[in-house]
Design an enzyme around this catalytic site. Structure first.
Site, PDB file in Angstrom:
ATOM      1  N   LYS A  92       0.686  -1.277  -0.192  1.00  0.00           N
ATOM      2  CA  LYS A  92      -0.486   0.026   0.019  1.00  0.00           C
ATOM      3  C   LYS A  92       0.665   1.256   0.252  1.00  0.00           C
ATOM      4  O   LYS A  92       2.025   0.878   0.848  1.00  0.00           O
ATOM      5  CB  LYS A  92      -0.698   0.470   1.040  1.00  0.00           C
ATOM      6  N   ARG A 104      -9.671 -11.418   2.694  1.00  0.00           N
ATOM      7  CA  ARG A 104     -11.217 -13.033   2.310  1.00  0.00           C
ATOM      8  C   ARG A 104     -10.715 -14.327   2.373  1.00  0.00           C
ATOM      9  O   ARG A 104     -10.946 -15.128   2.706  1.00  0.00           O
ATOM     10  CB  ARG A 104     -11.512 -12.316   0.892  1.00  0.00           C
TER      11      ARG A 104
END
Length: 498
Positions: A273, A347
């Site tokens: 990020k 996830r």
């Protein structure tokens, strides 16, 4: 790594668990934050709720002196406006709190919290009923939450004004909701230095000890031995051992399983990020914080159910063992997953935990996660999107959310989008290309692992971007009070919904 051998049980020998230069106390002390209502005494002061439309009549009904004082001080009854009333002896005689108009009340939340933040340190009792469009329970919850302050690292104070519980509300229920919300907020607010996977495990164990629940944890390389490959893979690059935390409470009633994303910090992995996007990643364990807050509400109020809480706790770090874009990973369910973005790691850890949860087919399975930016684009920070295939459950939750003052919004498990998560080279794609419907494709990915269980998923933000009445800037519970209100009905109909 001998210093950690007491915690590893042989399953995490290669992890140092993020040994720090300064010893930090285990995260337990903040679990005791339990906001309470005040006891009525002779010193309790009346709090008058005044609406704009009936301002003149309400002031006249109090006394000419109050009306003169309020007019002279410019009190208009605007939403959240507070005016303290002087007593004849120089002390306080009470206070006025403006309720504004019905339109203003629709645009704002937690009127009593707005008042609590401005009132002096004293005990107050409502002098009359609230306007009909406000829920007394919700407003009292807001007052208690105005007292919250995160003060672990610097002096911070919440509202000092106390409230005597109005007649007719369930005091224990409202206090349990407030305590659960305090727990959620503090867990999220604690920075990753002090809220790694081991610290999150300690918080679960402290909560379990408070309520007589049982906790077991699968740690480090034992995750591979017990077939949780995705949880292990996401967390293996960190020196803090990944783990699956499993808490159980209750032996009778319907079976409810809550699964919360416990990514204690998310660098994005090799898909690193940018700095601005990493700034709030301490809150990437907000799903676990929310399910723990909800679990406290359920246990503290003695709900008749069999509760299970599963938290895959990891840190998504960058080092030699980090998983890579293009990798194809196995899962507990047997489905293979192509990794197209290591920053879509939540996830993955949820997939293994959901598979485990589904193996005993609970009456209701709920996952909560700070999962996708797409959900924020769709509904913003204030709404908690949820997914379910059961129309009756969606209606029950929506109605409960309105009554609880905890807004949620349904997004669809849109079956035609299933093809978007099927890359061909593996069974599933963790980050489909194209950028469309990101919240929906993530939810569809998770649904593949929920099996035949009756399943509901929340994609929350878990953060208040600015200080607002009853919501200090920082960590936030979302959807938990809506679920707390809805669960008795949802679980009562569990057999029919199956």
């Amino acid at each position: 790594m001998e210093w950690l051998s007491w915690a590893c049980g042989g399953g995490c020998d290669r992890y140092s668990d993020g040994k720090r230069s300064i010893d930090h106390a285990p995260f337990t002390e903040d679990l005791s934050m339990q906001p309470h209502f005040a006891v009525s005494t002779d010193a309790t002061l009346p709090l008058h709720i005044v609406e704009e439309a009936t301002l003149r009549d309400q002031l006249a009904a109090l006394s000419p002196a109050v009306a003169t004082w309020a007019t002279g001080m410019g009190f208009t009854g605007a939403w959240g406006q507070v005016l303290v009333l002087p007593g004849a002896d120089g002390g306080l005689a009470g206070a006025l709190l403006g309720a504004g108009s019905a339109a203003a009340r629709r645009r704002n939340r937690f009127l009593l919290a707005a008042g609590a933040a401005k009132l002096p340190e004293a005990s107050f009792a409502l002098a009359a009923d609230l306007p009909a469009d406000l829920s007394t329970e919700v407003e009292c919850f807001g007052w208690l939450m105005a007292q919250y302050a995160f003060d672990r690292y610097a002096t911070a104070k919440g509202a000092k004004a106390q409230l005597v519980a109005p007649e007719g509300i369930d005091v224990a229920r409202v206090e349990a909701m407030a305590a659960g919300e305090c727990l959620t907020r503090t867990l999220i607010n604690t920075p990753a230095e002090d809220m790694g996977p081991a610290d999150l495990q300690a918080a679960v164990e402290a909560l379990a000890a408070q309520h007589g629940a049982e906790v077991s944890t699968i740690l480090g390389d034992d995750l591979l031995a017990q077939n949780f490959p995705l949880i292990h893979t996401v967390g293996r690059a960190s020196d803090r051992a990944p783990r699956l935390i499993d808490m159980r409470w209750g032996h009778e009633g319907p079976r409810l399983t809550l699964v919360g994303k416990g990514v204690c910090f998310d660098t994005g992995g090799l898909n690193l990020k940018p700095g601005a996007s990493m700034a709030l990643m301490k809150k990437d364990m907000g799903g676990s914080a929310n399910v723990l807050g909800l679990a406290h509400m359920l246990m503290a109020t003695g709900q008749n159910l069999q509760l299970r809480v599963l938290i895959p706790a990891v840190e998504n770090a960058v080092s030699g063992p980090a998983f890579r874009p293009g990798d194809i990973l196995p899962s507990r369910k047997g489905l293979t997953v192509e990794i197209n973005n290591t920053d879509a790691e939540g996830r993955l850890v949820l997939a293994d935990a959901l598979t485990l949860a589904a193996e005993e087919t609970p009456d209701l399975l709920i996952s909560m996660a700070t999962l996708t930016g797409a959900a924020r684009v769709a509904v913003g920070a204030d709404l908690a999107p949820f997914f379910t295939d059961h129309e009756a459950d969606a209606l029950t939750l929506a109605d409960s959310a309105l009554r609880a003052g905890d807004p949620v919004w349904r997004l669809p498990f849109h079956d035609p989008y299933e093809a978007m998560i099927e890359p061909g080279i593996a069974d599933l794609d963790n980050a489909p290309a194209g950028g469309f419907a990101g919240a929906i494709t993530a939810a569809l990915f998770l649904r593949r692992f929920a099996g035949a269980a009756r399943y509901m998923h929340f994609d929350i933000f878990g953060w208040s971007q600015s200080a607002q009445p009853g919501r200090s800037k920082g960590g936030l519970g979302q959807g938990t009070r809506a679920l707390f209100a809805a669960l008795p009905e949802l679980l009562a109909t569990s057999g029919a919904a199956k």
